[in-house]
Design a protein around this motif. Structure first.
Motif, mmCIF file in Angstrom:
data_model
loop_
_atom_site.group_PDB
_atom_site.id
_atom_site.type_symbol
_atom_site.label_atom_id
_atom_site.label_comp_id
_atom_site.label_asym_id
_atom_site.label_seq_id
_atom_site.Cartn_x
_atom_site.Cartn_y
_atom_site.Cartn_z
ATOM 1 N N GLU A 86 0.810 -1.208 0.000
ATOM 2 C CA GLU A 86 0.000 0.000 0.000
ATOM 3 C C GLU A 86 0.850 1.267 0.000
ATOM 4 O OE1 GLU A 86 -2.780 -0.054 3.212
ATOM 5 O OE2 GLU A 86 -3.882 -1.803 2.453
ATOM 6 N N ASP A 87 2.064 1.161 0.538
ATOM 7 C CA ASP A 87 2.966 2.310 0.553
ATOM 8 C C ASP A 87 3.829 2.384 -0.698
ATOM 9 O OD1 ASP A 87 4.620 0.143 0.977
ATOM 10 O OD2 ASP A 87 5.354 0.794 2.940
ATOM 11 N N GLY A 88 3.617 1.454 -1.640
ATOM 12 C CA GLY A 88 4.365 1.439 -2.889
ATOM 13 C C GLY A 88 5.679 0.689 -2.823
ATOM 14 N N ARG A 89 6.077 0.246 -1.640
ATOM 15 C CA ARG A 89 7.384 -0.396 -1.489
ATOM 16 C C ARG A 89 7.298 -1.900 -1.743
ATOM 17 N NH1 ARG A 89 9.602 1.509 4.281
ATOM 18 N NH2 ARG A 89 7.784 0.272 4.878
ATOM 19 N N SER A 90 8.411 -2.465 -2.194
ATOM 20 C CA SER A 90 8.498 -3.923 -2.323
ATOM 21 C C SER A 90 8.627 -4.538 -0.930
ATOM 22 C CB SER A 90 9.687 -4.307 -3.204
ATOM 23 O OG SER A 90 10.902 -3.808 -2.675
ATOM 24 N N LYS A 91 8.523 -5.866 -0.877
ATOM 25 C CA LYS A 91 8.378 -6.548 0.416
ATOM 26 C C LYS A 91 9.653 -6.594 1.247
ATOM 27 C CE LYS A 91 4.997 -9.691 -1.698
ATOM 28 N NZ LYS A 91 4.781 -11.086 -2.155
ATOM 29 N N ASN A 92 10.802 -6.688 0.591
ATOM 30 C CA ASN A 92 12.047 -6.993 1.305
ATOM 31 C C ASN A 92 13.213 -6.128 0.840
ATOM 32 O OD1 ASN A 92 11.591 -9.542 3.004
ATOM 33 N ND2 ASN A 92 10.688 -10.137 1.041
ATOM 34 N N PRO A 93 14.232 -6.029 1.679
ATOM 35 C CA PRO A 93 15.517 -5.518 1.189
ATOM 36 C C PRO A 93 16.220 -6.629 0.405
ATOM 37 C CG PRO A 93 15.744 -6.152 3.485
ATOM 38 C CD PRO A 93 14.307 -6.385 3.120
#
Length: 381
Positions: free
Chosen positions: A201-208
């Motif tokens: 929802e924040d546009g970020r992917s799940k992991n580093p």
């Protein structure tokens, strides 16, 4: 000649411009080689070796290699601007030095070709470059290394820093949108439109992902090094992001292996492993950052320790030939027709692990040259 320089000699002898030994992706795919960032990383490393050792063979190899890819009008073999691929900007970094040393105008024209792409590169609503045309509205940490170092050097040398505000804003947006306070690390990707299948929802992917953190850390140091005197506020903002990241990465250096792992916040989890390319880039970040005073000098032995751990674990000899292993071949996010690349833990550990690929070999050599340079500076005191 020491072990590492023997290794580089072997890699150069077994490579030609159209079939470089270090471009494992092209070898696996059976594709014709064109202008690309993997070769670019290797050319950066070889020119560093030339600068530090003074041995002309590294420069001669690099110029001969580039001569094959750069045409007289400044066009580049296999390059299409319409791809708007930030990866293709990376190799442009070496054109400055080769142009200066050779005097060949085609290298100056090639810089304009690549700078022209950046002028027309699609951008997110926040003003950041799209990673590629096939990844609309997406920012990947990788892209900061691929494009911003060239962009910074170009604007410093030819525009009196006219693009500094743009570069500064793009790094600032990455810090705002991609930093994860829960881990102190950055996520691999950010979709400004929040429509990519891998985006939360924040546009970020799940992991580093370790190598993307390595790309980003190296970009912070290399861009800061290109900022011209008189721009101290910009330099200090970049240094502050670098110092924050340097401190955040420390807990993720595995005490047993001495390296960082493919998914860095999941050390010891089944399938995860100490990974060479990202570890080498972090080591380079620590070594160069400490040498330039961007990071505290205490980080230099940390970088040296990571480098030595890579040597101990992954630099091996078979039939008289040295090889560097533990290198993740490739990882990414999407596109839509490749949903396997979803940014999950399971995805990152599923990609092939190879030897001698320049995504690992080049930063390994960049660490080596940093150590050589530090030793020279120490001896001259």
């Amino acid at each position: 000649m020491n072990t590492i320089e023997r290794y580089v000699d072997r890699i150069m002898k077994e490579s030609t411009p159209d079939k470089p030994l270090w471009n494992i992706e092209k070898i696996h795919q059976g594709k014709v080689n064109g202008w690309n960032y993997i070769d670019g990383c290797m050319m950066i490393a070889l020119l560093n070796l030339h600068k530090i050792t003074g041995d002309r063979k590294y420069y001669d190899f690099a110029e001969n290699f580039l001569d094959y890819y750069v045409f007289e009008d400044g066009s580049l073999r296999g390059f299409k601007e319409s791809d708007y691929n930030l990866d293709n900007i990376c190799e442009g970094r070496v054109l400055f030095d080769v142009y200066r040393m050779s005097g060949k105008e085609k290298y100056r024209r090639a810089m304009e070709t690549l700078h022209g792409q950046l002028l027309r590169q699609p951008r997110t609503s926040e003003g950041n470059f799209w990673h590629k045309a096939i990844y609309p509205n997406q920012v990947w940490l990788d892209g900061l290394y691929m494009a911003q170092v060239f962009y910074a050097r170009y604007t410093t040398e030819f525009e009196n820093g006219a693009a500094y505000a743009d570069i500064r804003r793009q790094f600032r947006t990455v810090r705002e949108k991609m930093y994860d306070p829960a881990t102190g690390l950055y996520r691999h990707g950010y979709d400004a439109s929040r429509t990519a299948f891998w985006a939360g929802e924040d546009g970020r992917s799940k992991n580093p992902w370790l190598r993307s953190l390595g790309w980003f850390s190296a970009a912070l140091i290399d861009v800061t090094a290109e900022i011209a005197p008189g721009n101290e506020e910009f330099r200090e903002e970049m240094a502050a992001i670098a110092r924050e990241l340097a401190k955040s990465l420390l807990p993720y250096i595995d005490s047993e292996s001495g390296m960082l792992w493919q998914v860095p916040n999941q050390v010891g989890r089944e399938g995860n492993y100490p990974e060479t390319s990202g570890s080498a880039m972090v080591a380079y970040f620590y070594l160069k950052g400490a040498r330039l005073g961007i990071l505290d000098e205490s980080y230099a032995p940390v970088g040296a320790g990571i480098f030595q751990s890579i040597c101990d674990r992954y630099l091996t000899e078979t039939d008289g030939k040295l090889n560097l292993g533990g290198i993740c071949l490739v990882a990414g996010l999407g596109p839509e027709n490749n949903r396997r690349r979803d940014g999950s833990y399971e995805y990152y550990i599923s990609e092939p692990v190879v030897e001698n690929d320049a995504k690992g070999l080049a930063p390994f050599l960049m660490c080596y040259t940093e150590l050589l340079l530090s030793n020279k500076e120490e001896a001259s005191k």
